[in-house]
Motif scaffolding. Structure first.
Motif, mmCIF file in Angstrom:
data_model
loop_
_atom_site.group_PDB
_atom_site.id
_atom_site.type_symbol
_atom_site.label_atom_id
_atom_site.label_comp_id
_atom_site.label_asym_id
_atom_site.label_seq_id
_atom_site.Cartn_x
_atom_site.Cartn_y
_atom_site.Cartn_z
ATOM 1 N N ARG A 152 45.268 37.425 41.702
ATOM 2 C CA ARG A 152 46.445 37.889 42.925
ATOM 3 C C ARG A 152 46.293 38.746 43.768
ATOM 4 N N LEU A 153 45.392 39.893 43.557
ATOM 5 C CA LEU A 153 44.338 40.720 44.232
ATOM 6 C C LEU A 153 43.504 39.991 45.503
ATOM 7 N N TYR A 154 43.076 39.892 45.326
ATOM 8 C CA TYR A 154 42.046 38.157 46.390
ATOM 9 C C TYR A 154 43.242 37.537 47.994
ATOM 10 N N LEU A 179 42.204 45.459 36.954
ATOM 11 C CA LEU A 179 41.620 44.290 38.245
ATOM 12 C C LEU A 179 40.878 43.801 37.748
ATOM 13 N N GLN A 237 49.568 43.656 48.090
ATOM 14 C CA GLN A 237 50.444 42.642 48.292
ATOM 15 C C GLN A 237 51.459 43.921 49.603
ATOM 16 N N SER A 251 45.068 38.765 37.414
ATOM 17 C CA SER A 251 45.658 40.173 38.238
ATOM 18 C C SER A 251 44.468 39.884 39.351
ATOM 19 N N ASN A 259 46.504 37.913 48.274
ATOM 20 C CA ASN A 259 46.732 39.210 48.709
ATOM 21 C C ASN A 259 45.287 39.758 49.718
ATOM 22 N N ASP A 297 45.947 49.142 44.371
ATOM 23 C CA ASP A 297 46.096 47.943 42.970
ATOM 24 C C ASP A 297 47.194 46.744 43.898
ATOM 25 N N ASN A 298 47.673 46.264 42.925
ATOM 26 C CA ASN A 298 47.752 44.476 44.083
ATOM 27 C C ASN A 298 49.156 44.548 44.435
#
Length: 260
Positions: A85-87, A74, A34, A82, A89, A29-30
């Protein structure tokens, strides 16, 4: 060094082993991505570190997002923050300046495949499984996979994986160039550390300079590609086919898609 909730860091001379610690399947997950990105950036600033090994506890390297729980967020089209932020990171991972070796002992699926593509080299076990299963979920590939996978194995083989969602094992990954070394499951990590140590024995400034030259344009390309991947995911996440795909994967069956 900072202590992280879901990853650990172990030193072998000038090699830092970053271990994902969410066994048995190491769903991402995020928060996890991260933590790895934060750790990589800290290692960039540590002169002790000349190479990194990315490894994992448990049965899988990373079995992707858990669509039975928080992983659903996600791809929430009504709350895309969400995925953004994931991408962001993910780009941070690929932008790491230190050479990275992946120790892949089990499944690397979906976003887990994206995580397995971050290293410069992959040492894998025959039992490893690689899959870009996004089309089976009714969604577009993300994590920069549509850009990085063809760079590694060529456009035709990448398209075969991306358009079928097919899984390939460690032996086929080695034949295709997705894996750089095939090792037994019991020796994957040791062999990855040995390869990273071989890199770390060389002049570190020259290694980083040579690696940067070989990767010229990669991060800029990834930033643009991730934007496109995300825009495609946003509209596909609103489709009934995606809802069915997520259910089907959770229930371990083929999806019954309606082009809707």
């Amino acid at each position: 060094m900072t202590t992280y909730k879901d990853i650990g860091v172990e030193w072998h001379g000038h090699v830092a082993v970053v271990e994902i610690q969410r066994p048995p399947l190491n769903f991402f997950d995020n928060a996890l991505i991260q933590q790895i990105a934060d750790c990589f950036e800290a290692l960039e600033q540590d002169d002790r570190c000349r190479a990194i090994v990315l490894a994992a506890q448990g049965k899988a390297f990373c079995a992707g997002a858990d669509f039975s729980s928080s992983g659903k967020a996600l791809f929430d089209p009504d709350s895309p923050e969400s995925a953004i932020r994931l991408y962001q990171n993910a780009i941070r991972l690929f932008d790491c300046k230190k050479p990275i070796v992946g120790a892949i002992h089990g499944a690397a699926v979906g976003g887990g495949l994206g995580l397995a593509l971050v290293p410069d080299f992959r040492v894998v076990a025959p039992e490893a499984r690689f899959a870009a299963n996004f089309v089976r979920l009714g969604i577009h590939p993300g994590f920069g996979i549509s850009s990085v996978l063809p760079r590694i194995i060529g456009a035709q083989k990448a398209n075969l994986m991306l358009l079928t969602g097919r899984r390939i094992n460690g032996e086929q990954a080695y034949e295709w160039g997705l894996a750089d070394q095939l090792s037994s499951a019991n020796s994957v990590r040791d062999d990855a550390i040995a390869l990273a140590t071989e890199i770390a024995e060389c002049a570190p400034l020259a290694v980083e300079s040579t690696r940067a030259t070989a990767r010229v344009g990669l991060i800029d390309e990834l930033r643009e590609r991730v934007k496109h991947e995300f825009s495609e995911q946003v509209w596909l996440a609103k489709t009934k086919d995606h809802q069915e795909g997520a259910r089907a994967v959770s229930e371990r069956r083929l999806g019954e898609f309606k082009r809707a």
